[in-house]
Scaffold this motif. Structure first.
Motif, PDB file in Angstrom:
ATOM      1  N   THR A  16       0.308   0.522  -1.425  1.00  0.00           N
ATOM      2  CA  THR A  16       1.461   1.157  -2.061  1.00  0.00           C
ATOM      3  C   THR A  16       1.745   2.523  -1.453  1.00  0.00           C
ATOM      4  OG1 THR A  16       1.037   0.003  -4.147  1.00  0.00           O
ATOM      5  CG2 THR A  16       2.404   1.981  -4.252  1.00  0.00           C
ATOM      6  N   VAL A  17       0.708   3.345  -1.308  1.00  0.00           N
ATOM      7  CA  VAL A  17       0.934   4.697  -0.772  1.00  0.00           C
ATOM      8  C   VAL A  17       1.309   4.655   0.707  1.00  0.00           C
ATOM      9  CG1 VAL A  17      -0.563   5.784  -2.474  1.00  0.00           C
ATOM     10  CG2 VAL A  17      -1.537   5.065  -0.293  1.00  0.00           C
ATOM     11  N   ILE A  18       0.865   3.609   1.417  1.00  0.00           N
ATOM     12  CA  ILE A  18       1.283   3.471   2.815  1.00  0.00           C
ATOM     13  C   ILE A  18       2.791   3.238   2.889  1.00  0.00           C
ATOM     14  CG2 ILE A  18       1.182   1.951   4.839  1.00  0.00           C
ATOM     15  CD1 ILE A  18      -1.808   1.594   4.266  1.00  0.00           C
ATOM     16  N   VAL A  19       3.289   2.358   2.024  1.00  0.00           N
ATOM     17  CA  VAL A  19       4.739   2.107   1.980  1.00  0.00           C
ATOM     18  C   VAL A  19       5.479   3.374   1.564  1.00  0.00           C
ATOM     19  CG1 VAL A  19       6.586   0.815   0.840  1.00  0.00           C
ATOM     20  CG2 VAL A  19       4.483  -0.357   1.533  1.00  0.00           C
ATOM     21  N   TRP A  20       4.982   4.047   0.536  1.00  0.00           N
ATOM     22  CA  TRP A  20       5.637   5.273   0.073  1.00  0.00           C
ATOM     23  C   TRP A  20       5.627   6.352   1.145  1.00  0.00           C
ATOM     24  CZ3 TRP A  20       3.286   5.186  -5.514  1.00  0.00           C
ATOM     25  CH2 TRP A  20       4.132   4.430  -6.346  1.00  0.00           C
TER      26      TRP A  20
END
Length: 241
Positions: A16-20
């Motif tokens: 998730t944080v990679i996408v964000w």
């Protein structure tokens, strides 16, 4: 040894944080075609439409306390958070915002000390935070000192961190109500869109539709709405259970 669910939760949070992390560039590009509040509304309108397709169940009332928590989560984690983040990108570099927003977990942990009974700060947490922040800094700056401070933009990004911490706490508060993840996310998006609407009275709503329909801007908007909003919020809220 962590349980399977814990390991999956950590993996989901990482993805998730990679996408964000990629959203800052996409948003920075779209700011040439639309205002911060316009991008905010459009991305969550796309995300809400997708969630309606995935979870088209009728409205269910979970009680006034739950609805107040939904509204508060929408204000902190959708409307105000992204308004601050998008506006920060108009004042400062995307790399600045990316690094500052990466400290959001520390604010979540601090707020948890006051509002959650089962959360305690540990030395392991602080060590992990320092290591993670150092890694993020190396990725953003590639070994070059290019950080250019901008008080307004950087303070807006810092405020976004605090708002995200509040959102994470509110999601934990919603857990006892047993609302399905997709339904909870959809409800939060709904309240987010409702609370964004009054901003148009002051900021207007006139995006460059022709420019936004071009392949690259449209792809950026769909990325923000489908992946960074709908899917990532679902995965993050699942991690918070």
């Amino acid at each position: 040894m962590p349980s399977r669910k814990t390991a999956l939760g950590h993996l989901a949070a990482l993805l998730t944080v990679i996408v964000w992390g990629a959203t800052f560039i996409a948003t920075k590009h779209l700011l040439n075609l639309a205002s911060a509040v316009e991008i905010l509304f459009l991305r969550f309108a796309v995300g809400y439409a997708l969630l309606l397709v995935i979870a088209p169940k009728t409205f269910r009332f979970y009680g006034w306390k739950a609805e107040l928590l939904f509204l508060s989560a929408a204000l902190s984690g959708v409307t105000l958070y992204f308004l601050c983040e998008n506006m920060a990108l108009t004042f400062t570099q995307a790399s600045n915002v990316g690094v500052i927003v990466s400290i959001a977990p520390i604010f979540t942990a601090i707020l948890a000390q006051f509002f959650l009974k089962d959360e305690k700060l540990t030395a392991r947490f602080f060590l992990g935070f320092v290591v993670a922040l150092a890694g993020i800094g190396l990725i953003h700056f590639s070994g070059k000192i290019i950080l250019q401070l901008n008080p307004v933009g950087d303070l807006l990004a810092l405020l976004a961190c605090i708002l995200w911490g509040a959102y994470s706490i509110l999601m934990r508060k919603l857990a006892p109500f047993g609302v399905p993840n997709l339904v909870a996310t959809r409800r939060i998006f709904f309240y987010g869109l409702v609370t964004i609407l009054p901003l148009f009275a002051f900021m207007g709503f006139s995006p460059d539709w022709a420019a936004l329909a071009r392949p690259v801007p449209l792809a950026s908007l769909l990325f923000l709405g489908v992946f960074a909003s709908a899917l990532c919020y679902v995965s993050w809220n699942w991690c918070m259970d």
